[in-house]
Motif scaffolding. Structure first.
Motif, PDB file in Angstrom:
ATOM      1  N   LYS B   1       0.239  24.791 -17.877  1.00 57.95           N
ATOM      2  CA  LYS B   1       0.548  25.638 -16.728  1.00 57.95           C
ATOM      3  C   LYS B   1      -0.176  26.976 -16.871  1.00 57.95           C
ATOM      4  N   GLN B   2      -0.796  27.387 -15.786  1.00 60.03           N
ATOM      5  CA  GLN B   2      -1.522  28.662 -15.793  1.00 60.03           C
ATOM      6  C   GLN B   2      -0.548  29.831 -15.866  1.00 60.03           C
ATOM      7  N   THR B  26      -4.548  32.255 -18.681  1.00 62.22           N
ATOM      8  CA  THR B  26      -4.577  31.466 -19.906  1.00 62.22           C
ATOM      9  C   THR B  26      -5.515  30.264 -19.842  1.00 62.22           C
ATOM     10  N   ASP B  27      -5.737  29.706 -18.670  1.00 63.32           N
ATOM     11  CA  ASP B  27      -6.580  28.527 -18.537  1.00 63.32           C
ATOM     12  C   ASP B  27      -7.863  28.933 -17.810  1.00 63.32           C
ATOM     13  N   SER B  28      -8.986  28.841 -18.508  1.00 59.42           N
ATOM     14  CA  SER B  28     -10.249  29.333 -17.942  1.00 59.42           C
ATOM     15  C   SER B  28     -10.934  28.326 -17.021  1.00 59.42           C
ATOM     16  N   GLY B  71     -11.086  34.489 -19.873  1.00 56.69           N
ATOM     17  CA  GLY B  71      -9.889  34.498 -19.043  1.00 56.69           C
ATOM     18  C   GLY B  71      -9.526  35.880 -18.534  1.00 56.69           C
ATOM     19  N   ARG B  94      -7.047  26.865  -9.916  1.00 58.59           N
ATOM     20  CA  ARG B  94      -7.577  25.757 -10.694  1.00 58.59           C
ATOM     21  C   ARG B  94      -7.089  24.433 -10.134  1.00 58.59           C
ATOM     22  N   SER B  96      -5.691  20.954 -11.177  1.00 62.59           N
ATOM     23  CA  SER B  96      -5.032  20.484 -12.391  1.00 62.59           C
ATOM     24  C   SER B  96      -5.093  18.979 -12.557  1.00 62.59           C
TER      25      SER B  96
END
Lengths: 113, 115
Positions: B1-2, B26-28, B71, B94, B96
């Motif tokens: 989860k972002q 957190t998620d690039s 990030g 993003r 997913s």
């Protein structure tokens, strides 16, 4: 230009009542969204619709249903309102999920007592 | 989860100052990032959209940069004015997988520009 129009702007419901929040956009956008905004929690995605005829759950879908009536309109329904659903609800649209700026409506302030 | 973090949560500056707002995620694996402005009691207005292949976007006194690998994104406001007072939010987008999307907002930075 009207952009994204939400109705109503304000609503008070009793616990257990149902209601539908309406949203319409006049920009010929494919994608539409519903968010809720709460103090301390920020904006959270409830449901989104990538294109006419499709809908998908977001982060907080429980207690809500949606209908993408046509390309212009995306409604959000509360079947049995709860005090935890007291919030400001925003509808938005964009050309596509993976491209284009998002345009927001002015919001619906909902209070459930 | 972002997870999306915006620091500081609030900022007060005198008119005329240049300032930087920060957004980290957190998620690039994002495909774009938008910066929004929200005035009290109003909806959001998109200010800038940076696609994942871009490093920055400019609009007037606003410049947004994106460092996807670390990030981070920053919103630079030049020569601030009282009319810039608002809450600024970022949203890294993003996909997913399996056709689903995460469109997660940060909690925003509340900016006050003092005349």
């Amino acid at each position: 230009n009207a952009g994204v129009t939400q109705t109503p702007k304000f609503q008070v419901l009793k616990t257990g009542q149902s209601m539908t929040l309406q949203c319409a956009q006049d920009m010929n956008h494919n994608s539409m969204y519903w968010y809720r905004q709460d103090p301390g929690m920020g904006l959270r995605l409830i449901y989104y619709s990538a294109s006419e005829g499709t809908t998908d759950k977001g982060e907080v879908p429980n207690g809500y249903n949606v209908s993408r009536l046509n390309k212009r309109e995306f409604s959000l329904r509360l079947e049995s309102a709860a005090p935890s659903q007291t919030s400001v609800y925003f509808c938005a649209s964009s050309e596509a999920l993976d491209g284009g700026k998002a345009f927001f409506g002015q919001g619906t302030r909902l209070t459930v007592v | 989860k972002q997870e999306v973090t915006q620091i500081p949560a609030a900022l007060s500056v005198p008119e005329g100052e240049n300032l930087v707002l920060n957004c980290s995620f957190t998620d690039s694996a994002i495909y774009n990032l938008q910066w929004f402005r929200q005035d009290p009691g109003k909806g959001l207005t998109s200010l800038l959209l940076i696609q994942s292949s871009q490093r920055e976007q400019t609009s007037g006194r606003l410049n947004a940069s994106l460092d996807k690998s670390s990030g981070r994104s920053t919103l630079y406001i030049a020569a601030s004015q009282p009319g810039d007072s608002a809450t600024y939010l970022c949203r890294p987008d993003r996909a997913s997988g399996a056709g689903s999307y995460q469109l997660t907002f940060g909690k925003g930075t509340k900016l006050s520009v003092i005349p």
